[in-house]
Design a protein around this motif. Structure first.
Motif, PDB file in Angstrom:
ATOM      1  N   GLY A 109       0.832  -1.190   0.000  1.00 28.07           N
ATOM      2  CA  GLY A 109       0.000   0.000   0.000  1.00 28.07           C
ATOM      3  C   GLY A 109       0.864   1.237   0.000  1.00 28.07           C
ATOM      4  N   ASP A 110       0.587   2.151   0.938  1.00 27.77           N
ATOM      5  CA  ASP A 110       1.428   3.334   1.081  1.00 27.77           C
ATOM      6  C   ASP A 110       2.834   2.930   1.518  1.00 27.77           C
ATOM      7  N   GLN A 111       3.788   3.837   1.354  1.00 28.66           N
ATOM      8  CA  GLN A 111       5.157   3.550   1.785  1.00 28.66           C
ATOM      9  C   GLN A 111       5.160   3.146   3.262  1.00 28.66           C
ATOM     10  N   ALA A 112       6.048   2.229   3.620  1.00 27.09           N
ATOM     11  CA  ALA A 112       6.143   1.749   4.993  1.00 27.09           C
ATOM     12  C   ALA A 112       6.363   2.918   5.950  1.00 27.09           C
ATOM     13  N   ALA A 113       5.569   2.963   7.043  1.00 25.09           N
ATOM     14  CA  ALA A 113       5.611   4.084   7.977  1.00 25.09           C
ATOM     15  C   ALA A 113       6.980   4.228   8.631  1.00 25.09           C
ATOM     16  N   VAL A 114       7.652   3.112   8.886  1.00 24.86           N
ATOM     17  CA  VAL A 114       8.994   3.171   9.480  1.00 24.86           C
ATOM     18  C   VAL A 114       9.939   3.903   8.540  1.00 24.86           C
ATOM     19  N   LEU A 115       9.881   3.573   7.271  1.00 27.19           N
ATOM     20  CA  LEU A 115      10.761   4.211   6.304  1.00 27.19           C
ATOM     21  C   LEU A 115      10.431   5.700   6.157  1.00 27.19           C
ATOM     22  N   THR A 116       9.154   6.021   6.176  1.00 33.33           N
ATOM     23  CA  THR A 116       8.741   7.427   6.093  1.00 33.33           C
ATOM     24  C   THR A 116       9.271   8.217   7.288  1.00 33.33           C
ATOM     25  N   LEU A 143      12.724   6.906  17.667  1.00 28.22           N
ATOM     26  CA  LEU A 143      12.628   5.547  18.209  1.00 28.22           C
ATOM     27  C   LEU A 143      11.216   5.272  18.714  1.00 28.22           C
ATOM     28  N   SER A 144      10.582   6.264  19.330  1.00 24.00           N
ATOM     29  CA  SER A 144       9.216   6.089  19.824  1.00 24.00           C
ATOM     30  C   SER A 144       8.244   5.854  18.674  1.00 24.00           C
ATOM     31  N   LYS A 145       8.402   6.608  17.577  1.00 22.46           N
ATOM     32  CA  LYS A 145       7.544   6.410  16.407  1.00 22.46           C
ATOM     33  C   LYS A 145       7.689   4.996  15.850  1.00 22.46           C
ATOM     34  N   VAL A 146       8.938   4.569  15.698  1.00 17.81           N
ATOM     35  CA  VAL A 146       9.187   3.251  15.121  1.00 17.81           C
ATOM     36  C   VAL A 146       8.697   2.157  16.062  1.00 17.81           C
ATOM     37  N   ALA A 147       8.914   2.325  17.370  1.00 17.36           N
ATOM     38  CA  ALA A 147       8.467   1.323  18.339  1.00 17.36           C
ATOM     39  C   ALA A 147       6.950   1.165  18.312  1.00 17.36           C
ATOM     40  N   THR A 148       6.241   2.268  18.108  1.00 13.84           N
ATOM     41  CA  THR A 148       4.782   2.211  18.020  1.00 13.84           C
ATOM     42  C   THR A 148       4.345   1.392  16.814  1.00 13.84           C
ATOM     43  N   VAL A 149       4.997   1.610  15.678  1.00 19.95           N
ATOM     44  CA  VAL A 149       4.673   0.844  14.467  1.00 19.95           C
ATOM     45  C   VAL A 149       5.015  -0.633  14.654  1.00 19.95           C
ATOM     46  N   VAL A 150       6.190  -0.899  15.203  1.00 22.64           N
ATOM     47  CA  VAL A 150       6.621  -2.286  15.414  1.00 22.64           C
ATOM     48  C   VAL A 150       5.640  -3.020  16.317  1.00 22.64           C
ATOM     49  N   SER A 151       5.199  -2.347  17.381  1.00 22.79           N
ATOM     50  CA  SER A 151       4.275  -2.975  18.321  1.00 22.79           C
ATOM     51  C   SER A 151       2.922  -3.256  17.691  1.00 22.79           C
ATOM     52  N   ALA A 152       2.429  -2.298  16.896  1.00 20.93           N
ATOM     53  CA  ALA A 152       1.087  -2.430  16.328  1.00 20.93           C
ATOM     54  C   ALA A 152       1.026  -3.360  15.131  1.00 20.93           C
ATOM     55  N   GLN A 153       2.151  -3.506  14.421  1.00 20.55           N
ATOM     56  CA  GLN A 153       2.093  -4.268  13.180  1.00 20.55           C
ATOM     57  C   GLN A 153       2.863  -5.595  13.233  1.00 20.55           C
ATOM     58  N   PRO A 154       4.177  -5.636  12.983  1.00 26.89           N
ATOM     59  CA  PRO A 154       4.802  -6.960  12.891  1.00 26.89           C
ATOM     60  C   PRO A 154       4.738  -7.770  14.183  1.00 26.89           C
ATOM     61  N   LEU A 155       4.848  -7.125  15.357  1.00 28.05           N
ATOM     62  CA  LEU A 155       4.760  -7.901  16.596  1.00 28.05           C
ATOM     63  C   LEU A 155       3.375  -8.509  16.774  1.00 28.05           C
ATOM     64  N   ASN A 156       2.350  -7.835  16.265  1.00 27.88           N
ATOM     65  CA  ASN A 156       0.988  -8.370  16.366  1.00 27.88           C
ATOM     66  C   ASN A 156       0.716  -9.479  15.366  1.00 27.88           C
ATOM     67  N   TYR A 157       1.363  -9.398  14.188  1.00 25.44           N
ATOM     68  CA  TYR A 157       0.937 -10.261  13.083  1.00 25.44           C
ATOM     69  C   TYR A 157       1.967 -11.284  12.603  1.00 25.44           C
ATOM     70  N   LEU A 158       3.206 -11.219  13.091  1.00 27.00           N
ATOM     71  CA  LEU A 158       4.221 -12.145  12.586  1.00 27.00           C
ATOM     72  C   LEU A 158       3.811 -13.598  12.773  1.00 27.00           C
TER      73      LEU A 158
END
Length: 368
Positions: A109-116, A143-158
């Motif tokens: 979809g849109d560019q990855a939020a971590v990369l943005t 780091l806080s922005k990236v940690a929020t994305v990591v927690s909500a996405q790959p940690l939830n769905y891996l």
């Protein structure tokens, strides 16, 4: 000689026997589920590959060879995400007339939020390297922005694959952390190379098959180097600085250097992450001969001494080159590498066509 992290390593060695490693059957079951994860998982972005790489790296660097759980914070994992994606936030170009340089798209979809988030941070701090960024007060917000994305996405769905959720890798551990389940850190250390290879191969394939990247990459074959290896500019900086630090002699044979290679003491094929403390200068012939093997005891003794006597200087080289530079981590990676070779009956490189078994006496060097 007081090696980095000695007291902690001695304590961990004492505790290793308290939690037995997973059985052979449990290890095979772990591998089967890793294979299923790649075959049956839903990969709409590259985050899951980054998460697997991060977990494997951290298991090697801070885990132990027993069956204990390993707690990792979301911010620790997020820091690895930033280091993995930092170079990806720069335009990739092939130089071919039928392609146009650009930042690779890492989401369907849109560019990855971590990369943005990394692109925005770098735009506000131009010219900074990732290692320099990690020392800046402003890095905490990134780091806080990236940690929020990591927690909500790959940690939830891996751990969702095959239509179900199978929490075979980790559980949430309180607020802002996960706990790798008993035996998982051991398996990630034991099968580290396989997990890395699978993650990196699928990551490259994901980017290549994203149609929005076609005008950027064309049929380029060096995409893996761009994504995961140090740039030529960084290696040139390392080479020049190592000449100032170590002189003009080959680390292995001691001969005068004319041409020189920057060599990974613990081979890149074994641990594919660039660490300033892991680099040495070598004759091209010595580098080719050593290839993907570990150095024999005389080389290891010299390298360990160098970790102590030149750790600060190597950290400065890492900062200049924009790569990781931590003597304790380099030491722990070497312990893991030699312990793995010892368990497998591996042999270490002494000189051209000369090898010797990796014995228990090698491991004792890390604790003396």
């Amino acid at each position: 000689m007081d090696h980095p992290g000695k007291s902690r390593l001695l304590e961990q060695a004492r505790l290793n026997s308290t939690v037995p490693p997973p059985t052979a059957e449990a290890q095979l079951a772990f591998l089967a589920k890793i294979q299923r994860l790649f075959a049956e998982g839903d990969f709409t972005a590259t985050y899951k590959f980054a998460l697997l790489i991060s977990l494997a790296d951290l298991a090697v660097e801070v885990g132990t060879d027993d069956g204990a759980e390993l707690t990792l914070t979301n911010r620790e994992i997020a820091d690895r995400f930033v280091q993995l994606y930092w170079r990806h936030s720069t335009p990739y170009g092939t130089g071919r007339a039928d392609t146009q340089p650009g930042v690779l798209v890492q989401n369907l979809g849109d560019q990855a939020a971590v990369l943005t988030a990394i692109c925005e941070y770098r735009a506000s701090t131009p010219g900074i390297t990732v290692q320099q960024a990690r020392t800046e007060p402003s890095y905490a917000a990134l780091l806080s922005k990236v940690a929020t994305v990591v927690s909500a996405q790959p940690l939830n769905y891996l751990q969702n694959f095959g239509g179900v959720t199978d929490t075979f890798l980790y559980e949430r551990s309180g607020r802002g952390a996960i706990a790798l389940k008993p035996g998982v850190a051991y398996c990630l250390r034991r099968f580290y190379t396989l997990v890395q290879q699978l993650s990196r191969t699928h990551w490259v394939d994901h980017i290549k098959t994203n149609r929005r990247n076609h005008t950027i990459i064309g049929d380029a074959g060096d995409l893996e180097d761009f994504l995961f290896s140090a740039s030529r500019q960084s290696l040139a900086i390392v080479g020049a600085e190592l000449r100032k630090l170590d002189g003009h002699r080959c680390f292995y044979c001691g001969g005068n250097l004319t041409g020189a290679d920057v060599d990974h003491f613990v081979p890149f094929s074994l641990y594919p992450r660039d660490q300033a403390h892991n680099f040495v200068l070598a004759h091209p012939a010595c580098n080719r001969s050593k290839s993907d093997t570990l150095g024999a005891k005389p080389h290891l003794e010299k390298w360990l001494e160098r970790l102590v006597t030149k750790s600060d200087e190597l950290s400065e080289i890492g900062a200049l080159a924009g790569m990781a530079s931590d003597g304790v981590t380099a030491n722990r990676v070497a312990i893991w590498g030699y312990a793995t070779a010892h368990t497998a009956g591996g042999r270490a490189w002494l000189s051209a066509t000369s090898y010797e078994p990796v014995t228990q006496s090698y491991l004792a060097l890390f604790y003396t």
